[in-house]
Design an enzyme around this catalytic site. Structure first.
Site, mmCIF file in Angstrom:
data_model
loop_
_atom_site.group_PDB
_atom_site.id
_atom_site.type_symbol
_atom_site.label_atom_id
_atom_site.label_comp_id
_atom_site.label_asym_id
_atom_site.label_seq_id
_atom_site.Cartn_x
_atom_site.Cartn_y
_atom_site.Cartn_z
ATOM 1 N NE ARG A 46 9.151 -3.726 0.163
ATOM 2 C CZ ARG A 46 10.207 -3.512 -0.618
ATOM 3 N NH1 ARG A 46 10.074 -3.412 -1.913
ATOM 4 N NH2 ARG A 46 11.417 -3.383 -0.083
ATOM 5 C CG ASP A 172 -13.058 -6.395 -10.428
ATOM 6 O OD1 ASP A 172 -13.300 -7.532 -9.985
ATOM 7 O OD2 ASP A 172 -13.025 -5.380 -9.713
ATOM 8 C CE LYS A 197 -15.713 -6.907 -2.164
ATOM 9 N NZ LYS A 197 -15.580 -6.058 -1.023
HETATM 10 C C1 PLP Z 1 -16.080 -5.795 -7.834
HETATM 11 C C2 PLP Z 1 -15.077 -5.270 -6.852
HETATM 12 N N1 PLP Z 1 -13.806 -5.087 -7.267
HETATM 13 C C3 PLP Z 1 -12.869 -4.597 -6.424
HETATM 14 C C4 PLP Z 1 -13.172 -4.260 -5.128
HETATM 15 C C5 PLP Z 1 -12.096 -3.708 -4.231
HETATM 16 O O1 PLP Z 1 -11.664 -4.706 -3.389
HETATM 17 P P1 PLP Z 1 -11.057 -4.456 -1.922
HETATM 18 O O2 PLP Z 1 -12.121 -3.838 -1.107
HETATM 19 O O3 PLP Z 1 -10.658 -5.828 -1.514
HETATM 20 O O4 PLP Z 1 -9.880 -3.546 -2.094
HETATM 21 C C6 PLP Z 1 -14.469 -4.439 -4.656
HETATM 22 C C7 PLP Z 1 -14.811 -4.093 -3.258
HETATM 23 O O5 PLP Z 1 -15.965 -3.964 -2.888
HETATM 24 C C8 PLP Z 1 -15.450 -4.951 -5.553
HETATM 25 O O6 PLP Z 1 -16.728 -5.140 -5.163
#
Ligand code: PLP
Length: 380
Positions: A46, A172, A197
């Protein structure tokens, strides 16, 4: 020293050497209990400092051209930890409105509990973000390409705006993967991924990453230890293994995506195709400036929802699935999944019509994907 290429980084950055048995792959150190006598630092999963975590964090940092990185149990854990490391009650955050639905949900549901203000900007024009800046603004958060219309925001302009007002810029970067886009090169402060992903790439790992400067990571780690969103050692190991082929996978996905996007533009049954690699895409020139590849995500619009569902049902090779970035081609309807919680009118206002399908292109042979699409189109 000459810098390694991206494929070499995928395979070798942060190698955890097996000194004992001289094996070619990283050993796993699953211990949750480490010696506390005569040690340089207290080691504990952690605290984000086990051997496997540190090794893979180095790979992520290298791939994103950042000084340091951290690994989380999900993309959303990386997202909330990065946000809550820099804000407190009374602060304000600016979000692009077309971000991942789960991030929006986190903001809408959780921020008010902590008296944190936010603005949602339904625009890709950077001046519109400047208009929202207030005395208490701390962060600008964007996603590019956006979901599901693959619109692009000028990363350099967002980074400069953030610097001008002393704000933290966060992106992101999930849709691009570090192979297609390195936002830190344009001055963005924190680069996040849902590693579920492209980084994981096989639709079997839930994980998140963030990369930034050493000073930002030192600050984030102070909060991370309290939030406890670290990734388990076994998944760290699996994710490391997956990333070894990231560059190969994403390059194949880029190659397939442009062929499929071009094929879709030739069909009368397809009303629109959204892919930044197409010259007809509104942000094609900007994406050429800041992306090294146009990615494996595209969207296309059929006449209505019933047609989109019928089409999805007729596919054999391409699966219907809510996630993205896997080796297998998958598609989903934003109206029924990521954008189902907002009204049809609001969706249409954003340009998301019910006939839209979001397509995550896999690494199969492009001819086979196109054959499958073709036979499904013939049945409409
Ligand atoms: C662009 C994007 N960011 C963040 C996330 C969140 O990720 P997680 O599902 O791994 O928590 C997703 C999930 O679909 C996503 O498509």
């Amino acid at each position: 020293m000459k810098k390694s290429g991206v494929s070499t980084k995928c395979v070798h950055s942060g190698d955890l050497i097996d000194d004992k048995f001289k094996g070619a792959t990283s050993p796993i150190f699953p211990s949750t209990a480490y010696d506390f006598v005569d040690v340089e630092e207290d080691r504990y999963p952690r605290y984000f400092n086990t051997p496997n975590q540190k090794a893979l964090s180095k790979k992520i940092a290298d791939l994103e051209n950042c000084e340091s990185a951290l690994l989380f149990s999900s993309g959303i854990a990386a997202i909330y930890t990065s946000l809550f490391s820099f804000i407190k009650s009374g602060d304000h955050v600016i979000f692009q409105s077309s971000i991942y639905g789960g991030t929006l949900n986190l903001v809408i549901k959780e921020f008010k509990k902590f008296n944190i203000e936010y603005s949602l900007v339904d625009s890709f024009v950077v001046n519109d973000y400047e208009k929202e800046i207030k005395n208490n603004t701390k962060i600008i958060f964007v996603e590019s390409p956006s979901n599901p219309l693959l619109k692009i925001i000028d990363l350099n302009a967002i980074a400069n705006l953030s610097k001008k007002y002393n704000l933290i810029s966060i992106i992101d970067n999930t849709f691009s993967s570090p192979i297609n886009q390195n936002p830190a090169d344009f001055g963005i402060d924190i680069v996040l991924h849902s590693a579920t992903k492209y980084l994981g790439g096989h639709s079997d790992i839930l994980a998140g990453t963030l990369a930034s400067s050493n000073s930002n990571i030192d600050k984030i780690i102070e909060s991370s230890i309290n939030y406890g969103g670290n990734l388990s050692e076994y998944t760290v190991w699996l994710l490391e293994r997956s990333i070894k082929t990231l560059s190969l996978r994403v390059k194949k996905q880029n190659e397939n995506a442009i062929k499929i996007a071009e094929y879709l533009t030739t069909l009368d049954k397809v009303k629109s195709v959204y892919y930044p690699g197409l010259k007809s895409h509104s942000d094609h020139e900007l994406s050429k400036k800041q992306m090294k590849g146009f990615g494996g995500m595209l969207s296309f619009e059929l006449s209505d929802l019933d047609t989109a569902i019928l089409f999805t049902r007729k596919l054999n090779l391409v699966k219907s699935a809510m996630s993205l970035g896997g080796v297998e081609s998958t598609l989903c309807s934003p109206s029924l999944t990521s954008h189902s919680k907002i009204s049809k009118a609001e969706r249409e206002n954003l340009g998301i019509f019910d006939g839209l399908l979001r397509f995550s292109i896999g690494i199969e042979d492009s001819e086979d994907i196109i054959d499958d699409l073709n036979q499904a189109f013939e049945k409409l």
